[in-house]
Design a protein around this motif. Sequence first.
Motif: not given
Length: 828
Positions: A415, A427, A430, A435
């Motif tokens: 991430i 962001v 995953k 996440t």
Amino acid sequence: MAGFSLQFRGVENVALLMVLGLAISATVLGYGVRQWMRNRRRSGIAAILAGAAAGAFVTAAAWGVSLDTPAGRILWLVLLGAVIILAVGVFYSAVYAYLGRRRMTALLLLRFGAIMALLLVLFKPAISVQPTIGESRLLLPILVDRSASMAAADQAGLPDRYRQTVGALASQEQRLDEHFRVVWLHFAADCREVENVEELAGLSPSGEGTDATDISAALRRAGVNSSAEELAGIILISDGLHNAQGNVLSTASESPVPIYTLGVGSRDEKSASRRNVRLLSADAPIEAIKNNVTTITATLKLTGWANIPSRIVLAEDGKEVADKQVLTESNAETITVQMKWTPGEPVADKKNADIRKLKITVEPNDAEATTDDNTAELHVLITTPRIRVLYVEGTMRPEYKLHRALAQDPNIQSISMVRDRRNHFLVQGKIDGKTLASLPRTDEDFAMFDVIILGDLDRTFLGHDQMERIRKFVNDGKALLMLGGRNSFGPGGYAGTPIETALPVFCGSRNQPQESTMFIPQLTAVGAVSPIFADLGEFFPSPSKQATKSIPKLLGCVTVPRAKPAANVIAIHPTRRNANGPLIVLAVQQFGAGRSAAFTADTTWKWDLRMRPTGADSPYHRFWGQFIRYLAGVDKTGMTGTPSVLARLSTAYVKQDEELKITAQVKDSDAKPVNIASVTAAIREEGKQKEASQVTLNPSAGAGMYGASYRPATDGKYIVTITAKDKNGEIIAADQLPLIVAAHSKETDRLARNDVTLRAIAKLRDGRYVELTKLPEVVDELIRQRAASMPAPPPEKQYSLYNFTLLFLAFVALLTTEWILRRNWQLQ
């Protein structure tokens, strides 16, 4: 040939015959008692037994034998004759026992003849002759549709169309055979004859010749070599889906007799379907982590399968590893089934990539239209558990390109978070499907990661509790890496924080200077043998040797005062120093159960961006791959392997001219996606030597992914071989999957019953169209029509077997002769 029957016109009263028989029995019985009393015990016992037996037989016949049938009258005739003869025999044997055999026989025959004459007068027998008028039953051809569309299931809980038809005919078979000479015919592409309904029941609407419906040819076969006078009519049972070349209405108009059409199946296309379970698709992640649970998904289409259980089996290399039971109450439903599979260690060491072959199978059922669509094969590339990395950057700078390298590494999940101008963090990526919405704060957040990388991030974005959690995160066995930048180490305000406690260097104050002299990192003696720089010595100088390959220089670094006592300095600035010695570029240390590292440079992106266009060998991906693995405590062997091609088909069963999607993932010996390759699919029919069809796969969405669409033109069983070649034409790897191509069938184009055609056929010759459930009414109508058209039978002729006068004279003559003989022999 004429029919003969025996008739009796005499006595019709059973009671009269019983009285006569019992009277004779009583006479014999009384005679026996008299003989017993006269001490003639032997003859007395014989007479008593004979009288009792005769009485018993007569009484039984009176209760069980009727005079309404010829057989009953014959039985009474024989019974009375036997009783009378028995009585005469008993009398004669007792009274005239001293006579010789010849005289006794003569007397008995005379008396027997007299009795028979009397009985013939009593029963009056006659012969009835019915002249033959030929076979009265007409031919009745019954045509039963056995094409593939008759396998359709129209309603939950009911048999398919063909089974419904056979069941209806079985219920009427006895009536039909009684009134007609039935010709049982079944048809699809052609028409064939069987003996009875039982043979029809042994057939099914599948197999050779059932892929078309030729009603026209069936009607021609039904009327062949027969005239209107010989036929009662024609019964046609079908769903009306004629799809052959013949003009069915033209043929029907030539029929010499009415055609009765019976429709079977639903008129609604949505309700009409062939009973089947089809494995539409099977799916799994292209890659799965060894010893981790992986979900395998199968999509099934169940048609006409209400309340019938089905078992789906998942097998690895022929060994069953999971299964699921499926049951639906719906007549038509698409169901998704998920099964769990954990790939373990490979059976043996493999020279090739660890690709596991999975097979998903729906256990076949005899009621299915086909079982060719019950199986699919999946290939899954097995990898080692991946390192989980959180990468945080405080500014959108070129070094943030590192997030792409992390995302492309097959052994890393990441991430990445970068601060935008509004002080929010964007962001990307995953971890195990999860996440983060913000910087990690809770134990649950930190538990998602193995390594945390802090880039150009000022400490003000982290609270004291967060920094303390990061320190504990490393101390408990995880890893921390801080990168150089204008807001990291001392300039970022990390001096005296829990993060500085975990790092291998002292950060210094916010006034700590930035070094701008361009340089190539120089390895220390410790660095030259560090796994971080394994196989990279040709790019970086060390105390023992010079670099043999050139790489772009870095644009400076952040300065740190010095390393901590427990730290190992891995790389230094080759020309710049401070009071404590050469400027530290890379230092590492063991902190508690974990590891930490300080990398004061921030422009390694140049090693990739500047060198990639020239095709020159770059240390960028290997350096970062080995660096992350070192921090996570993973051996660098996870970086290397064998090249692989992993093939996927959108379905393992496709019909002619339907679209099939072919995809493939290509990876090199470093387990990295190959985005520039020549990938082709060769589709060759099993057991055939003819040239394979070639399909080129083009790059598609996803790193190292290729895809193409293909429409097979010919049915059969095929092997799809996908081969990848590099830019030099050398084979990288290949993979194979089986494929079944089903022939296109007109029978499945439309399944709803065609009432229009069936009604038109019946109307042309004054027949009748009804649904299958009204078959008894059609049979009733045919029987009535046959009865009304049959001519009156000729009168019956009878010939008497008796003449009263002659029989009376014979009776008198026989008794007179007996009397004369007895007198002559001086008998009473």
